[in-house]
Design a protein around this motif. Structure first.
Motif, PDB file in Angstrom:
ATOM      1  N   ILE A  68       0.858  -1.190   0.000  1.00  0.00           N
ATOM      2  CA  ILE A  68       0.000   0.000   0.000  1.00  0.00           C
ATOM      3  C   ILE A  68       0.891   1.237   0.000  1.00  0.00           C
ATOM      4  CG2 ILE A  68      -1.843   1.248   1.179  1.00  0.00           C
ATOM      5  CD1 ILE A  68      -2.698  -1.502   0.192  1.00  0.00           C
ATOM      6  N   PHE A  69       0.580   2.215  -0.861  1.00  0.00           N
ATOM      7  CA  PHE A  69       1.444   3.372  -1.025  1.00  0.00           C
ATOM      8  C   PHE A  69       0.696   4.490  -1.736  1.00  0.00           C
ATOM      9  CE2 PHE A  69       1.664   0.462  -4.519  1.00  0.00           C
ATOM     10  CZ  PHE A  69       1.677   1.243  -5.664  1.00  0.00           C
ATOM     11  N   GLN A  70       1.271   5.689  -1.695  1.00  0.00           N
ATOM     12  CA  GLN A  70       0.784   6.808  -2.493  1.00  0.00           C
ATOM     13  C   GLN A  70       1.524   6.751  -3.825  1.00  0.00           C
ATOM     14  OE1 GLN A  70      -1.207   8.880  -0.356  1.00  0.00           O
ATOM     15  NE2 GLN A  70      -2.198   9.742  -2.159  1.00  0.00           N
ATOM     16  N   PHE A  90       5.895  -7.718  -7.721  1.00  0.00           N
ATOM     17  CA  PHE A  90       4.616  -7.093  -7.439  1.00  0.00           C
ATOM     18  C   PHE A  90       3.920  -6.749  -8.743  1.00  0.00           C
ATOM     19  CE2 PHE A  90       6.741  -6.506  -3.399  1.00  0.00           C
ATOM     20  CZ  PHE A  90       5.713  -6.695  -2.482  1.00  0.00           C
ATOM     21  N   GLY A  91       2.629  -6.948  -8.774  1.00  0.00           N
ATOM     22  CA  GLY A  91       1.831  -6.726  -9.975  1.00  0.00           C
ATOM     23  C   GLY A  91       1.566  -5.260 -10.237  1.00  0.00           C
ATOM     24  N   PRO A  92       0.687  -4.980 -11.205  1.00  0.00           N
ATOM     25  CA  PRO A  92       0.394  -3.601 -11.598  1.00  0.00           C
ATOM     26  C   PRO A  92      -0.309  -2.822 -10.500  1.00  0.00           C
ATOM     27  CG  PRO A  92      -1.140  -5.108 -12.630  1.00  0.00           C
ATOM     28  CD  PRO A  92      -0.099  -5.961 -11.983  1.00  0.00           C
ATOM     29  N   ILE A  93      -0.270  -1.505 -10.619  1.00  0.00           N
ATOM     30  CA  ILE A  93      -0.930  -0.648  -9.635  1.00  0.00           C
ATOM     31  C   ILE A  93      -2.436  -0.802  -9.727  1.00  0.00           C
ATOM     32  CG2 ILE A  93      -1.365   1.735  -8.942  1.00  0.00           C
ATOM     33  CD1 ILE A  93       1.438   2.414  -9.964  1.00  0.00           C
ATOM     34  N   ILE A 115      -4.114   6.640  -4.076  1.00  0.00           N
ATOM     35  CA  ILE A 115      -3.624   5.591  -3.184  1.00  0.00           C
ATOM     36  C   ILE A 115      -3.648   4.290  -3.965  1.00  0.00           C
ATOM     37  CG2 ILE A 115      -4.028   4.287  -1.072  1.00  0.00           C
ATOM     38  CD1 ILE A 115      -5.276   6.791   0.116  1.00  0.00           C
ATOM     39  N   GLY A 116      -2.495   3.635  -4.051  1.00  0.00           N
ATOM     40  CA  GLY A 116      -2.368   2.439  -4.866  1.00  0.00           C
ATOM     41  C   GLY A 116      -2.069   1.194  -4.055  1.00  0.00           C
ATOM     42  N   MET A 117      -2.300   0.069  -4.712  1.00  0.00           N
ATOM     43  CA  MET A 117      -1.979  -1.230  -4.137  1.00  0.00           C
ATOM     44  C   MET A 117      -1.349  -2.092  -5.227  1.00  0.00           C
ATOM     45  SD  MET A 117      -4.507  -4.062  -2.308  1.00  0.00           S
ATOM     46  CE  MET A 117      -5.576  -4.269  -3.753  1.00  0.00           C
ATOM     47  N   ARG A 118      -0.282  -2.792  -4.886  1.00  0.00           N
ATOM     48  CA  ARG A 118       0.281  -3.834  -5.745  1.00  0.00           C
ATOM     49  C   ARG A 118       0.247  -5.142  -4.971  1.00  0.00           C
ATOM     50  NH1 ARG A 118       3.477  -1.913 -10.188  1.00  0.00           N
ATOM     51  NH2 ARG A 118       4.229   0.248  -9.997  1.00  0.00           N
ATOM     52  N   LEU A 119       0.021  -6.257  -5.673  1.00  0.00           N
ATOM     53  CA  LEU A 119      -0.081  -7.561  -5.034  1.00  0.00           C
ATOM     54  C   LEU A 119       1.071  -8.460  -5.446  1.00  0.00           C
ATOM     55  CD1 LEU A 119      -3.910  -8.212  -5.502  1.00  0.00           C
ATOM     56  CD2 LEU A 119      -2.741  -7.317  -3.479  1.00  0.00           C
ATOM     57  N   SER A 120       1.453  -9.335  -4.518  1.00  0.00           N
ATOM     58  CA  SER A 120       2.503 -10.314  -4.790  1.00  0.00           C
ATOM     59  C   SER A 120       2.249 -11.567  -3.973  1.00  0.00           C
ATOM     60  CB  SER A 120       3.881  -9.748  -4.436  1.00  0.00           C
ATOM     61  OG  SER A 120       4.890 -10.724  -4.634  1.00  0.00           O
ATOM     62  N   ASN A 121       2.754 -12.689  -4.460  1.00  0.00           N
ATOM     63  CA  ASN A 121       2.695 -13.939  -3.709  1.00  0.00           C
ATOM     64  C   ASN A 121       3.851 -14.068  -2.730  1.00  0.00           C
ATOM     65  OD1 ASN A 121       0.334 -14.993  -4.965  1.00  0.00           O
ATOM     66  ND2 ASN A 121       1.562 -15.573  -6.749  1.00  0.00           N
TER      67      ASN A 121
END
Length: 399
Positions: A309-311, A331-334, A319-325
């Motif tokens: 989670i980040f700006q 980390f995936g796209p915003i 406010i963005g989120m990237r996901l990862s396993n």
């Protein structure tokens, strides 16, 4: 290393609703990064920091559970240390600041339980001999210049090591009179005894090597976010390491290091992710994603993935989120969580440094804060005295 990391996205469906200046968003992103969630303003947590006397503004806001349980909602008897960077102390009305206000460089609060009730939170700062407000943490390391001050990074309680409370402190120095006339000049580890919270009259401060510069003058530093991947911290599939994230360069590239709790303040034992393996040479650390902010968080979601989670780009309205396993990425796209534009009532206002607070988040949710400031700080605070304080949103992950 200048490489882009991400997965393809097949489709994005976004719906925005505005009601009473509150925004509610439902997003379903299809394809490899499938996630569904709802998000809305959390007026209770935002209202908790609207104050008229004493502490009335600040930014930063990391939350550190003093029992060391980072993953899982705090209980009613638990205590959470909240740390702020630049802080306003004084008296305000709804329309202006009263004479006598002062800005200090950091402060703390102590929250009991997990609910945003005024009776559950108390604010603390130090005082000078004349009784005026002063920062809780003031640099005193070997490399400190007399004009340096701290902005605070993330921290944690080292329950599997020496039981100490650790905070990262970025040594900052003013270099001009402009709105952004400051520069980070060093990275410090602040070691504290939790029994002294929230006063911290005894502090051990130690310069770290976790500060990077390159030939272009770009700066990097570790401490932007900490993920404690231990059983005592409530982590699932714990590997026993503490992961520390750093940010460098104008593109806001993300880096990660790790160390065992018993070795946390032995800098020779830190290892850095080079994109393939853990190495001892910090100069080989890889950029695992980009466009993040100088303060951020990594949290485990109910489905086992990790949410960054980040700006976006540090100071954009998104406010963005990237996901990862994995904690190391990729980390995936915003994924856009929230549009802060409704907060930007003037073109001098700006938003920055969003992050999640897992120990204050209900199961299946993330409580997320973001900061609001102004490029004409005192001028705007004279007319908007409640401007300079964190706002909150709540994201609920849907099945």
């Amino acid at each position: 290393m200048k490489k882009k990391i991400g997965l393809s996205v097949l489709a994005v469906l976004i719906a925005f609703c505005y009601a009473n200046a509150q925004q509610k968003t439902v997003v379903q992103q299809l394809g490899p990064e499938s996630v569904k969630f709802s998000v809305e303003a959390d007026t209770a947590w935002t209202g908790l920091l609207k104050r008229y006397s004493g502490w009335f503004g600040g930014d930063g806001i990391y939350t550190i559970p003093l029992n060391g349980v980072e993953n899982g909602l705090a209980k009613k008897s638990d205590k959470t240390l909240i740390i702020f960077s630049d802080t306003m102390i004084g008296e305000v009305t709804d329309s202006t600041m009263k004479p006598g206000y002062k800005m200090i460089h950091n402060s703390v609060a102590l929250l009991k339980g997990n609910e945003p009730k005024p009776q559950n939170i108390s604010f603390y700062w130090d005082k000078n001999k004349d009784g005026s407000a002063e920062s809780v943490f003031i640099p005193n390391t070997a490399q400190t210049h007399k004009s340096d001050y701290y902005w605070l990074g993330d921290g944690f309680v080292n329950t599997d090591g020496n039981k100490a409370l650790y905070l990262f402190g970025y040594r900052v120095r003013n270099v001009s009179e402009g709105a952004f006339g400051f520069k980070e000049v060093g990275n410090t580890l602040i070691k504290l005894n939790i029994a002294n919270a929230p006063y911290f009259t005894v502090q051990e401060q130690k310069d770290t090597p976790f500060y990077l510069t390159d030939e272009k003058g770009d700066i990097g530093s570790f401490g932007a976010g900490v993920y404690v991947n231990t059983k005592s911290a409530g982590a699932v599939n714990a590997d026993g390491y503490i992961y520390v994230y750093g940010v460098r360069g104008m593109v806001k590239n993300l880096m990660v290091a790790r160390v065992l709790p018993k070795n946390f303040d032995d800098y020779s034992q830190w290892r850095f992710w080079d994109g393939t393996q853990w190495v001892s040479d910090m100069s080989k650390v890889a950029d695992i994603t980009n466009h993040v902010s100088n303060e951020l968080s990594v949290s485990r979601l109910p489905d086992g993935r990790y949410a960054l989670i980040f700006q976006v780009d540090g100071m954009s309205p998104t406010i963005g989120m990237r996901l990862s396993n994995n904690l190391t990425g990729p980390f995936g796209p915003i994924i856009k969580l929230w549009d802060c534009k409704p907060d930007l009532l003037k073109n001098t206002f700006l938003v920055y440094n969003a992050k999640a607070h897992p120990s204050l988040s209900k199961p299946g949710e993330l409580l997320i804060s973001y900061n609001i400031n102004s490029t004409e700080f005192i001028t705007d605070l004279q007319h908007h005295p409640h401007l300079y304080r964190p706002r909150f949103i709540r994201v609920k992950f849907l099945k």
